[in-house]
Design a protein around this motif. Structure first.
Motif, short mmCIF file in Angstrom:
data_model
loop_
_atom_site.label_atom_id
_atom_site.label_comp_id
_atom_site.label_asym_id
_atom_site.label_seq_id
_atom_site.Cartn_x
_atom_site.Cartn_y
_atom_site.Cartn_z
N GLY A 11 40.93 38.98 44.14
CA GLY A 11 42.20 39.20 43.48
C GLY A 11 41.76 39.20 42.10
O GLY A 11 40.58 38.72 41.61
N PRO A 12 42.58 39.57 41.07
CA PRO A 12 42.35 39.61 39.57
C PRO A 12 42.06 38.25 39.12
O PRO A 12 41.36 38.12 38.09
CB PRO A 12 43.63 40.18 39.10
N GLU A 13 42.64 37.26 39.84
CA GLU A 13 42.64 35.94 39.26
C GLU A 13 41.00 35.38 39.48
O GLU A 13 40.57 34.46 38.63
CB GLU A 13 43.38 34.82 39.86
N SER A 14 40.29 35.92 40.29
CA SER A 14 38.85 35.61 40.53
C SER A 14 38.15 36.02 39.40
O SER A 14 36.96 35.58 39.23
CB SER A 14 38.38 36.13 41.94
N LYS A 22 35.03 44.41 36.28
CA LYS A 22 36.58 44.81 37.13
C LYS A 22 36.51 44.43 38.57
O LYS A 22 35.44 44.21 39.11
CB LYS A 22 36.90 46.10 36.48
N LEU A 23 37.68 44.71 39.13
CA LEU A 23 37.66 44.31 40.51
C LEU A 23 37.75 45.76 41.07
O LEU A 23 38.35 46.51 40.92
CB LEU A 23 39.26 43.87 40.90
N GLY A 24 36.70 45.90 42.17
CA GLY A 24 36.46 47.18 42.78
C GLY A 24 37.60 47.58 43.60
O GLY A 24 38.65 46.86 43.92
N LYS A 25 37.33 48.66 44.46
CA LYS A 25 38.35 49.00 45.32
C LYS A 25 38.68 48.27 46.62
O LYS A 25 39.58 48.37 47.08
CB LYS A 25 37.79 50.70 45.58
N HIS A 26 37.52 47.59 46.94
CA HIS A 26 37.59 46.96 48.18
C HIS A 26 37.68 45.33 47.86
O HIS A 26 36.95 44.59 48.75
CB HIS A 26 36.56 47.22 49.15
N ASN A 27 38.28 44.99 46.77
CA ASN A 27 38.27 43.61 46.45
C ASN A 27 36.76 43.00 46.28
O ASN A 27 36.49 42.27 47.11
CB ASN A 27 38.79 42.79 47.51
#
Length: 303
Positions: free
Chosen positions: A109-112, A133-138
């Motif tokens: 998630g974005p919080e990570s 950034k956060l990837g497409k597959h978390n």
């Protein structure tokens, strides 16, 4: 009865007769010894001005932010007190003793993303860029551009690095907390890179202030391509370095107080890069029995 005269003895002169005007040396002013020569000062990035502000001048006072901080720390304090009744790190004692695998960091998630800090030589005037950034597959997707052109500040001779480092966990009232990996002997990574070699850095708590920049490092070779790779690095393979210099006096990594883990790229190959991380964990490999992979110098070796 008269005593004979001692004519063969030399004439004795007092010191006061030799130096009647000055008996003591003039006071010598204290030598101005630089602070860095007495104790190792804080590291200052080349090209950046020194911050001469007093400690209380760096504090930003905000009432609403202070109330939110008090609420946050009271909640963490309650969590710390309740976890002690359950067991180590909030787990039952039997589960803690029989644990063989543990996922420490993952990106779900974005919080990570707030648990990591990204830096590069752009902070000292370089031309490299790094983003997370956060990837497409978390997944955690680290990308950017590496440039080895040094900044024109008259001090820096070499440049070209990008790094990603986890933040140290904090307890209530900003108390330092550490990761206890004494039950494990291997670092487990699931990554997908572009074929570049990376450096994995682990920082542990030290007992002396001059060791605060010590790092334990080992290599991470990504093979590139669309497939994921599971990388297992035993902790016995990590070697000690201080501010980028490998130390002659090596000793194994202490796993009871781990602060942070990081990834550094500096292969002097200018161009774009990317590293995708699914999770970072630790495991217990019973097939690995090596204590330390490098020679340890002993003053009194065992016979």
């Amino acid at each position: 009865m008269s005593l004979p005269k001692l004519t063969h003895l030399p004439q004795v002169r007092l010191l006061t007769s030799i130096h009647p005007q000055q008996l003591l040396l003039p006071p010598v002013p204290a030598l101005a010894v630089p602070r860095r020569a007495l104790v190792q000062g804080e590291y200052r990035r080349p090209g950046q001005p020194k911050d001469n502000r007093l400690p209380w001048q760096k504090i930003t006072f905000n009432l609403s932010k202070g109330l939110e901080g008090i609420k946050k720390h009271l909640g963490l304090l309650k969590l710390d007190l309740t976890e002690r009744w359950v067991g180590p790190e909030g787990k039952p004692i039997l589960e803690h003793m029989l644990e063989q695998n543990r996922v420490v960091w993952e990106f779900r998630g974005p919080e990570s993303l707030n648990e990591w800090t990204v830096s590069c030589d752009h902070e000292i005037g370089g031309h490299s860029e790094a983003y997370l950034k956060l990837g497409k597959h978390n997944t955690g997707f680290l990308y950017g551009t590496l440039s080895s052109v040094p900044p024109r500040d008259g001090e820096t001779r070499y440049s070209g690095y990008c790094s990603m480092r986890s933040k140290q966990p904090l307890g209530s009232f900003d108390r330092k907390k550490f990761h206890d990996w004494t039950n494990f002997n291997t670092l487990h990574l699931r990554v997908r890179g572009d074929g570049r070699p990376w450096m994995v850095n682990i920082a542990a708590e030290t007992y002396f202030s001059h060791q605060k920049d010590d790092l334990y490092s080992y290599f991470l070779f990504t093979r590139g391509g669309p497939y994921w790779q599971d990388v297992k690095i035993p902790f016995s393979k990590f070697f000690l370095s201080h501010r980028g210099r490998i130390q002659d006096d090596q000793h194994c990594l202490w796993l009871d107080k781990i602060k942070t883990i990081g990834f550094t790229l500096g292969d002097k190959a200018d161009g774009p890069f990317q590293l995708e991380i699914d999770y970072i964990g630790v495991c217990k490999d019973y097939a690995h029995t090596e204590e330390f992979a490098y020679e340890v110098y002993k003053r009194n070796p065992e016979v």
